[in-house]
Write an enzyme that holds these catalytic residues in place. Structure first.
Site, PDB file in Angstrom:
ATOM      1  N   GLU A  40     -16.596  13.216 -18.593  1.00 56.57           N
ATOM      2  CA  GLU A  40     -17.844  13.419 -17.849  1.00 56.57           C
ATOM      3  C   GLU A  40     -18.770  14.379 -18.571  1.00 56.57           C
ATOM      4  O   GLU A  40     -18.328  15.330 -19.207  1.00 56.57           O
ATOM      5  CB  GLU A  40     -17.537  14.053 -16.494  1.00 56.57           C
ATOM      6  CG  GLU A  40     -16.752  13.184 -15.582  1.00 56.57           C
ATOM      7  CD  GLU A  40     -16.283  13.956 -14.362  1.00 56.57           C
ATOM      8  OE1 GLU A  40     -15.341  13.496 -13.714  1.00 56.57           O
ATOM      9  OE2 GLU A  40     -16.846  15.025 -14.067  1.00 56.57           O
ATOM     10  N   CYS A  69     -23.483  20.150 -19.266  1.00 55.61           N
ATOM     11  CA  CYS A  69     -22.091  20.557 -19.116  1.00 55.61           C
ATOM     12  C   CYS A  69     -21.224  19.551 -19.856  1.00 55.61           C
ATOM     13  O   CYS A  69     -21.245  18.357 -19.565  1.00 55.61           O
ATOM     14  CB  CYS A  69     -21.734  20.613 -17.627  1.00 55.61           C
ATOM     15  SG  CYS A  69     -20.042  21.125 -17.348  1.00 55.61           S
ATOM     16  N   CYS A 115      -6.538  17.913 -18.680  1.00 54.20           N
ATOM     17  CA  CYS A 115      -6.312  19.326 -19.022  1.00 54.20           C
ATOM     18  C   CYS A 115      -4.872  19.677 -18.705  1.00 54.20           C
ATOM     19  O   CYS A 115      -4.332  19.253 -17.686  1.00 54.20           O
ATOM     20  CB  CYS A 115      -7.253  20.227 -18.222  1.00 54.20           C
ATOM     21  SG  CYS A 115      -7.064  21.978 -18.630  1.00 54.20           S
ATOM     22  N   CYS A 173      -4.231  24.142 -13.253  1.00 52.52           N
ATOM     23  CA  CYS A 173      -4.696  24.978 -12.132  1.00 52.52           C
ATOM     24  C   CYS A 173      -4.610  24.138 -10.857  1.00 52.52           C
ATOM     25  O   CYS A 173      -5.044  22.978 -10.842  1.00 52.52           O
ATOM     26  CB  CYS A 173      -6.126  25.446 -12.367  1.00 52.52           C
ATOM     27  SG  CYS A 173      -6.307  26.314 -13.922  1.00 52.52           S
ATOM     28  N   CYS A 176      -7.767  22.180  -9.262  1.00 59.18           N
ATOM     29  CA  CYS A 176      -8.721  21.482 -10.132  1.00 59.18           C
ATOM     30  C   CYS A 176      -8.390  20.000 -10.334  1.00 59.18           C
ATOM     31  O   CYS A 176      -7.240  19.644 -10.603  1.00 59.18           O
ATOM     32  CB  CYS A 176      -8.759  22.191 -11.478  1.00 59.18           C
ATOM     33  SG  CYS A 176      -9.787  21.378 -12.700  1.00 59.18           S
ATOM     34  N   CYS A 227     -15.826  19.363 -10.937  1.00 57.68           N
ATOM     35  CA  CYS A 227     -15.281  19.199 -12.272  1.00 57.68           C
ATOM     36  C   CYS A 227     -14.165  18.146 -12.298  1.00 57.68           C
ATOM     37  O   CYS A 227     -13.153  18.295 -11.622  1.00 57.68           O
ATOM     38  CB  CYS A 227     -14.736  20.575 -12.669  1.00 57.68           C
ATOM     39  SG  CYS A 227     -13.672  20.635 -14.068  1.00 57.68           S
TER      40      CYS A 227
HETATM   41  N1  SAH Z   1     -11.026  24.957 -18.410  1.00 60.96           N
HETATM   42  C1  SAH Z   1     -12.115  25.855 -18.395  1.00 60.96           C
HETATM   43  C2  SAH Z   1     -13.454  25.148 -18.322  1.00 60.96           C
HETATM   44  C3  SAH Z   1     -13.556  23.941 -17.455  1.00 60.96           C
HETATM   45  S1  SAH Z   1     -13.404  24.211 -15.716  1.00 60.96           S
HETATM   46  C4  SAH Z   1     -11.973  26.861 -17.283  1.00 60.96           C
HETATM   47  O1  SAH Z   1     -11.103  26.691 -16.441  1.00 60.96           O
HETATM   48  O2  SAH Z   1     -12.712  27.835 -17.303  1.00 60.96           O
HETATM   49  C5  SAH Z   1     -15.000  24.937 -15.347  1.00 60.96           C
HETATM   50  C6  SAH Z   1     -15.001  25.765 -14.087  1.00 60.96           C
HETATM   51  O3  SAH Z   1     -14.951  24.917 -12.931  1.00 60.96           O
HETATM   52  C7  SAH Z   1     -13.832  26.718 -13.976  1.00 60.96           C
HETATM   53  O4  SAH Z   1     -14.239  27.988 -13.573  1.00 60.96           O
HETATM   54  C8  SAH Z   1     -12.999  26.036 -12.930  1.00 60.96           C
HETATM   55  O5  SAH Z   1     -12.112  26.927 -12.331  1.00 60.96           O
HETATM   56  C9  SAH Z   1     -14.035  25.469 -12.006  1.00 60.96           C
HETATM   57  N2  SAH Z   1     -13.531  24.443 -11.090  1.00 60.96           N
HETATM   58  C10 SAH Z   1     -12.435  23.665 -11.216  1.00 60.96           C
HETATM   59  N3  SAH Z   1     -12.289  22.860 -10.134  1.00 60.96           N
HETATM   60  C11 SAH Z   1     -13.324  23.141  -9.309  1.00 60.96           C
HETATM   61  C12 SAH Z   1     -13.726  22.656  -8.033  1.00 60.96           C
HETATM   62  N4  SAH Z   1     -13.033  21.711  -7.414  1.00 60.96           N
HETATM   63  N5  SAH Z   1     -14.843  23.188  -7.453  1.00 60.96           N
HETATM   64  C13 SAH Z   1     -15.566  24.132  -8.110  1.00 60.96           C
HETATM   65  N6  SAH Z   1     -15.236  24.624  -9.323  1.00 60.96           N
HETATM   66  C14 SAH Z   1     -14.124  24.142  -9.915  1.00 60.96           C
HETATM   67 FE1  SF4 Z   2      -8.080  23.035 -16.851  1.00 60.84          FE
HETATM   68 FE2  SF4 Z   2      -9.284  22.758 -14.506  1.00 60.84          FE
HETATM   69 FE3  SF4 Z   2      -7.789  24.916 -15.001  1.00 60.84          FE
HETATM   70 FE4  SF4 Z   2     -10.153  24.627 -16.262  1.00 60.84          FE
HETATM   71  S1  SF4 Z   2      -9.828  24.867 -14.078  1.00 60.84           S
HETATM   72  S2  SF4 Z   2      -8.173  25.257 -17.152  1.00 60.84           S
HETATM   73  S3  SF4 Z   2     -10.195  22.387 -16.497  1.00 60.84           S
HETATM   74  S4  SF4 Z   2      -7.043  22.785 -14.897  1.00 60.84           S
END
Ligand code: SAH
Ligand code: SF4
Length: 345
Positions: free
Chosen positions: A90, A103, A110, A114, A117, A334
């Protein structure tokens, strides 16, 4: 076939020289690719025919294919892009008063896992190559060319952990920063990491003044351990030490991202604890309202809790903002669009 979008100016100059042409042809090619944005080598009219033919047989000039485009009422545009191996990522264009930010995704899926996510749900399939990230910017720029606008800012905050693909991400940034190419200023480029400490230290030594954002999302190790696996490897103290070193050596402020999850990390006590943790840094905090992902248990914090959290940080003299939301009426979170296309969300 190797992509022509994999190379910075210096490398393009070496490549053309090695192919028996002139060094200055490298700069001409760069201008065609990033300023004129031509889609074929035949259109590079100031290059000799033999050079054009050599380029055609040596390099691909294709960009990722747009398989889906969603336009939100606030002007946000989200693309689902298909890569050579049919995998999808995306890319999002976000409209700010000061410009257009894109973005970018850095991996297919990934591995950081987390728990909140959508990208983590799908696991990492592979790293993106340099040209696949450059391609995302060019697809966005082509869209903006229709209205004579330009990509002014880039955030590497899409699918993937950029510091798990550090070298490609840095090479990508050097290319889009190239003064004779897209010329996106380093101060307009941000990279977000979940906190891979050795790569934060590596960034200190790059010749690039980009912005660093760190996804913190918790005020202590107990909570962070539960929601971010990376914390088992680099805990909050180790992370803070690295970030203080980064701020001291580069003179640049780090931005902490803090996702507010209802009942998990959004209480008053959590806010005071976060403020205490941040006291030794000169960071900014960006509070992020959560976008629900259907596979997990997390919910967005209430307006009341978001405001309460914000007010406590303010009172504790922390530089804090609440992130504006983009594209509320499309699949904004994301990794959501990709997860949906793969039947996972
Ligand atoms: N992996 C990197 C960058 C990609 S994620 C990181 O984790 O920083 C970019 C941001 O989106 C991160 O801060 C992540 O925690 C946040 N994010 C992930 N899932 C999300 C969601 N469902 N709603 C809002 N932000 C989210
Ligand atoms: Fe990966 Fe999502 Fe965690 Fe960012 S927030 S490190 S994209 S699993």
């Amino acid at each position: 076939m190797i992509s022509i979008y994999d190379w910075n100016l210096e490398k393009l100059q070496t490549i053309v020289e090695n192919l028996g042409f002139k060094k200055y042809n490298g700069e001409q090619i760069l201008r065609w690719l990033y300023q004129s944005r031509v889609d074929s080598f035949d259109k590079m009219s100031n290059l000799s025919l033999p050079l054009r033919e050599t380029l055609k047989s040596s390099f691909s000039i294709d960009l990722p294919k747009v398989v889906k485009k969603q336009v939100a009422s606030d002007g946000t545009i989200k693309f689902l892009l298909e890569l050579e191996d049919k995998r999808c990522v995306e890319t999002v264009i976000m409209r700010y008063v000061y410009g257009n930010a894109v973005c970018v995704s850095s991996q297919v899926g990934c591995n950081m896992g987390c728990s909140f996510c959508a990208s983590g749900l799908l696991k990492k399939v592979r790293d993106l190559q340099v040209h696949e990230m450059v391609g995302q910017i060019l697809v966005a720029q082509q869209e903006l060319d229709k209205t004579n606008e330009r990509v002014s800012h880039v955030v590497v905050m899409g699918i993937g952990e950029p510091f798990d693909n550090y070298e490609n991400v840095m090479n990508f940034i050097y290319i889009i920063n190239e003064a004779k190419g897209l010329a996106i200023g380093a101060r307009h480029i941000s990279v977000s990491t979940s906190g891979i400490v050795p790569k934060i230290k590596a960034l200190i030594n790059e010749k690039l003044q980009i912005n660093l954002a760190v996804s913190l999302h918790a005020p202590n190790d107990t909570i962070r351990d539960k929601i971010m696996k990376i914390n088992h490897v680099y805990n909050m103290e180790t992370l803070k030490e690295a970030l203080i070193e980064y701020e001291t050596k580069t003179n640049r402020r780090v931005t902490f991202e803090y996702l507010l999850l209802d009942g998990i990390n959004d209480s008053s006590e959590n806010a005071y604890e976060l403020a205490a943790y941040l006291k030794d840094t000169c960071c900014y905090v960006n509070l992020i309202p959560y976008n629900a992902v259907s596979e997990n248990i997390y919910k967005r914090s209430s307006e009341k809790n978001i405001n309460n959290f914000y007010n406590i940080l303010k009172k504790e003299k922390i530089n804090v903002t609440i992130r504006r939301e983009f594209g509320n009426d499309i699949d904004a979170a994301c990794g959501q669009l990709r997860a949906k296309s793969e039947g996972k969300s």
